[in-house]
Design a protein around this motif. Structure first.
Motif, PDB file in Angstrom:
ATOM      1  N   GLY A 116       0.815  -1.207   0.000  1.00  0.00           N
ATOM      2  CA  GLY A 116       0.000   0.000   0.000  1.00  0.00           C
ATOM      3  C   GLY A 116       0.848   1.255   0.000  1.00  0.00           C
ATOM      4  O   GLY A 116       2.077   1.206   0.076  1.00  0.00           O
ATOM      5  N   GLU A 117       0.177   2.395  -0.060  1.00  0.00           N
ATOM      6  CA  GLU A 117       0.860   3.696  -0.060  1.00  0.00           C
ATOM      7  C   GLU A 117       1.709   3.889   1.192  1.00  0.00           C
ATOM      8  O   GLU A 117       2.703   4.589   1.172  1.00  0.00           O
ATOM      9  N   ASP A 118       1.310   3.261   2.288  1.00  0.00           N
ATOM     10  CA  ASP A 118       2.032   3.401   3.542  1.00  0.00           C
ATOM     11  C   ASP A 118       3.264   2.507   3.621  1.00  0.00           C
ATOM     12  O   ASP A 118       4.000   2.530   4.603  1.00  0.00           O
ATOM     13  N   VAL A 156       6.439 -10.749  -2.025  1.00  0.00           N
ATOM     14  CA  VAL A 156       6.402  -9.612  -1.092  1.00  0.00           C
ATOM     15  C   VAL A 156       7.622  -8.722  -1.300  1.00  0.00           C
ATOM     16  O   VAL A 156       7.507  -7.492  -1.353  1.00  0.00           O
ATOM     17  N   ARG A 157       8.781  -9.318  -1.456  1.00  0.00           N
ATOM     18  CA  ARG A 157       9.994  -8.513  -1.689  1.00  0.00           C
ATOM     19  C   ARG A 157       9.903  -7.737  -3.000  1.00  0.00           C
ATOM     20  O   ARG A 157      10.316  -6.576  -3.062  1.00  0.00           O
ATOM     21  N   ALA A 158       9.357  -8.357  -4.034  1.00  0.00           N
ATOM     22  CA  ALA A 158       9.194  -7.657  -5.316  1.00  0.00           C
ATOM     23  C   ALA A 158       8.257  -6.472  -5.160  1.00  0.00           C
ATOM     24  O   ALA A 158       8.514  -5.384  -5.692  1.00  0.00           O
ATOM     25  N   GLU A 217       9.271  -2.519  -5.645  1.00  0.00           N
ATOM     26  CA  GLU A 217       8.510  -1.670  -6.562  1.00  0.00           C
ATOM     27  C   GLU A 217       7.997  -0.431  -5.847  1.00  0.00           C
ATOM     28  O   GLU A 217       8.002   0.665  -6.394  1.00  0.00           O
ATOM     29  N   HIS A 218       7.579  -0.604  -4.594  1.00  0.00           N
ATOM     30  CA  HIS A 218       7.078   0.537  -3.822  1.00  0.00           C
ATOM     31  C   HIS A 218       8.191   1.541  -3.533  1.00  0.00           C
ATOM     32  O   HIS A 218       7.951   2.741  -3.495  1.00  0.00           O
ATOM     33  N   GLU A 219       9.418   1.057  -3.344  1.00  0.00           N
ATOM     34  CA  GLU A 219      10.548   1.932  -3.029  1.00  0.00           C
ATOM     35  C   GLU A 219      10.989   2.770  -4.211  1.00  0.00           C
ATOM     36  O   GLU A 219      11.605   3.812  -4.037  1.00  0.00           O
TER      37      GLU A 219
END
Length: 91
Positions: free
Chosen positions: A10-12, A40-42, A46-48
């Motif tokens: 999520g955004e958080d 989960v790591r992928a 991607e979020h980072e």
């Protein structure tokens, strides 16, 4: 089977969803767990990543400098108008 497990952050930055393809339930638990960790790591990586269309830090800093300069000019203008008004009322 393309991707037996997918994950979404999520955004958080926290895990928001995990999707497991029903066919993945046939895998050994250790193998399934490995796919979960990988998904989960992928999603976290991607979020980072900054959005591709986001401006670079240099562009943001330059824009902040421009906004600061404009704010200084606006403040000086308001200050001079206020001084003029005060002079007129005290005369």
């Amino acid at each position: 089977m393309d991707e037996p497990v997918t994950a979404e952050v999520g955004e958080d930055g926290l895990l928001a969803a995990v999707r497991i393809d029903p066919r993945a339930m046939r895998l050994y638990s250790a193998e399934l767990a490995g796919h979960v960790v990988e998904a989960v790591r992928a999603a976290q990586r991607e979020h980072e990543q900054p959005p591709r269309d986001s401006p670079g830090l240099d562009v943001v800093l330059q824009r902040l400098d421009e906004l600061e300069a404009q704010a200084d000019k606006d403040f000086d203008y308001v200050n001079s108008r206020l001084d003029d008004s005060l002079r007129r009322y005290t005369e």
